[in-house]
Design an enzyme around this catalytic site. Structure first.
Site, PDB file in Angstrom:
ATOM      1  N   ASP A  15      30.342  21.018  20.674  1.00 18.56           N
ATOM      2  CA  ASP A  15      29.304  22.041  20.507  1.00 18.56           C
ATOM      3  C   ASP A  15      29.869  23.306  19.854  1.00 18.56           C
ATOM      4  OD1 ASP A  15      26.603  23.323  21.235  1.00 18.56           O
ATOM      5  OD2 ASP A  15      28.017  24.625  22.278  1.00 18.56           O
ATOM      6  N   ASP A  67      24.548  14.821  24.114  1.00 14.22           N
ATOM      7  CA  ASP A  67      23.602  15.520  24.995  1.00 14.22           C
ATOM      8  C   ASP A  67      22.179  15.469  24.461  1.00 14.22           C
ATOM      9  OD1 ASP A  67      23.544  17.368  22.926  1.00 14.22           O
ATOM     10  OD2 ASP A  67      24.709  18.886  23.981  1.00 14.22           O
ATOM     11  N   HIS A 117      26.051  22.057  27.909  1.00 12.09           N
ATOM     12  CA  HIS A 117      26.326  23.415  28.396  1.00 12.09           C
ATOM     13  C   HIS A 117      26.562  23.459  29.900  1.00 12.09           C
ATOM     14  CE1 HIS A 117      25.126  24.604  24.387  1.00 12.09           C
ATOM     15  NE2 HIS A 117      23.964  24.028  24.568  1.00 12.09           N
ATOM     16  N   GLU A 131      22.898  16.547  15.007  1.00 12.73           N
ATOM     17  CA  GLU A 131      23.296  15.558  16.014  1.00 12.73           C
ATOM     18  C   GLU A 131      23.471  14.175  15.372  1.00 12.73           C
ATOM     19  OE1 GLU A 131      23.571  15.986  19.390  1.00 12.73           O
ATOM     20  OE2 GLU A 131      22.567  17.880  19.858  1.00 12.73           O
ATOM     21  N   ASP A 159      27.895  16.316  18.526  1.00  9.21           N
ATOM     22  CA  ASP A 159      26.913  17.356  18.787  1.00  9.21           C
ATOM     23  C   ASP A 159      26.496  18.035  17.485  1.00  9.21           C
ATOM     24  OD1 ASP A 159      25.213  18.859  20.305  1.00  9.21           O
ATOM     25  OD2 ASP A 159      26.763  19.843  21.493  1.00  9.21           O
ATOM     26  N   GLY A 160      25.356  18.715  17.539  1.00 10.54           N
ATOM     27  CA  GLY A 160      24.842  19.441  16.387  1.00 10.54           C
ATOM     28  C   GLY A 160      24.336  20.809  16.803  1.00 10.54           C
TER      29      GLY A 160
END
Length: 324
Positions: free
Chosen positions: A131, A67, A121, A43, A8-9
């Site tokens: 995240d 995501d 989320h 990401e 994730d980013g």
């Protein structure tokens, strides 16, 4: 063995202070970032670093939870066409983030991999853990503090892989995109990893116990007060509701982000808990009230737990010191 990891980013302002992270478990993760970058760059960098960190295990299948549809499509659908056009899009304009994409293109050669989209989320354990770490790096760059980098890839060949899915939650839509080959499902390769405390606690919350989940909530409250939990990214992510708020003993208001970024021990940690009441406010909410007694004195505490995405999470907490 299948290596399952989330990537994730995060970028504050997008562009702005940016971070990236990949996460397998609490002992195996990495993070980094830049003073200025975009969410997409974060990401992509998370995926690139994950590929590089596992390059010494080319025979292991890599399952990347992501995501970002942008990242998945870039790597699995668009890159071949962009390469044929000299890394230009159909309209002739240069491809964005081409430097990262070219490095990823090199890193995936000869690798067995797949991407799986997960909705961000929504309480997915691995996605939330990645995240939180990516955002913590972005916040560190924003505030000029030390950014967490993680232990890196610490697993060794022959070690057990993390189970593909351990979260007790509703399944999320998946869009797998495979690389050089797709092996047999992970369940057919070796045994499952030893379950963590949260898996054991969630076992108590099966439908047979739907009528009385109070015991589970109390166990989670006690776990949350432990020092090792209050300083752990992944565990805090599991326990705290996305809209969590806390009024501390000093009167300060804390958000979920404040607590996770600070990773501070709770004043009630290692204290004796005297339960005053457990009240079922509704099908999806439970209120705990108790007195904590510790080295610094006693406090009256209340915690509101809500059932969110199939698991109980702390929505609100308040502590009030008792005077002398």
């Amino acid at each position: 063995m299948t290596i399952t990891a989330a990537a994730d980013g995060s970028a504050l302002g997008n562009p702005g202070p940016a971070g990236w992270a990949w996460y397998i478990d609490d002992d195996c993760w990495a993070a980094g970032g830049w003073p200025h970058g975009t969410n997409n760059q974060g990401e992509l960098m998370a995926v690139l670093d994950l590929l590089r960190s596992t390059a010494h295990l080319p025979g292991e299948h890599l399952r990347i939870l992501c995501d970002s549809q942008y990242v998945i499509n870039c790597i699995t659908k668009w890159m071949p066409g962009w390469k044929r056009k000299g890394w230009r899009k159909a309209d002739g304009r240069p491809v964005l983030n081409v430097d990262l994409l070219q490095q990823i293109d090199e890193a995936v050669k000869g690798r067995s991999y797949e991407f799986e989209w997960v909705r961000g989320h929504t309480g997915h354990d691995l996605n939330e853990a990645a995240d939180l770490r990516a955002r913590a790096v972005a916040v560190a760059y924003q505030q000029g503090t030390t950014a967490p980098t993680g232990p890196g890839f610490t697993h060794r060949p022959g070690a057990e892989a993390r189970p593909a899915d351990t979260a007790a939650e509703e399944p999320v839509p998946a869009a797998p995109a495979t690389g050089t080959r797709r092996p047999e499902p992970a369940a057919a390769a070796g045994g499952a990893a030893e379950p963590d405390l949260f898996s054991e606690l969630e076992d108590l919350d099966r439908p047979v116990d739907e009528g009385r989940p109070e015991h589970l909530v109390l166990a989670l409250e006690e776990e949350l007060l432990r020092p090792e939990t209050r300083t752990d990214f992944g565990r805090m992510a599991v326990l705290l509701h996305p809209e969590f708020a806390e009024i501390g003993e000093s009167g300060r208001m804390w958000t979920r982000e404040d607590i996770i970024n600070a990773l501070r021990p709770d004043p009630a940690a290692d204290s004796e808990l005297d339960l005053l009441g457990v009240e079922r406010l509704g099908e999806e909410s439970i209120l705990l009230t108790y007195r904590s007694r510790g080295r610094t004195g006693s406090s009256l505490r209340s915690s509101l737990w809500l059932r969110d995405a199939g698991r109980w999470r702390l929505r609100f907490h308040q502590g009030t010191p008792e005077r002398g």
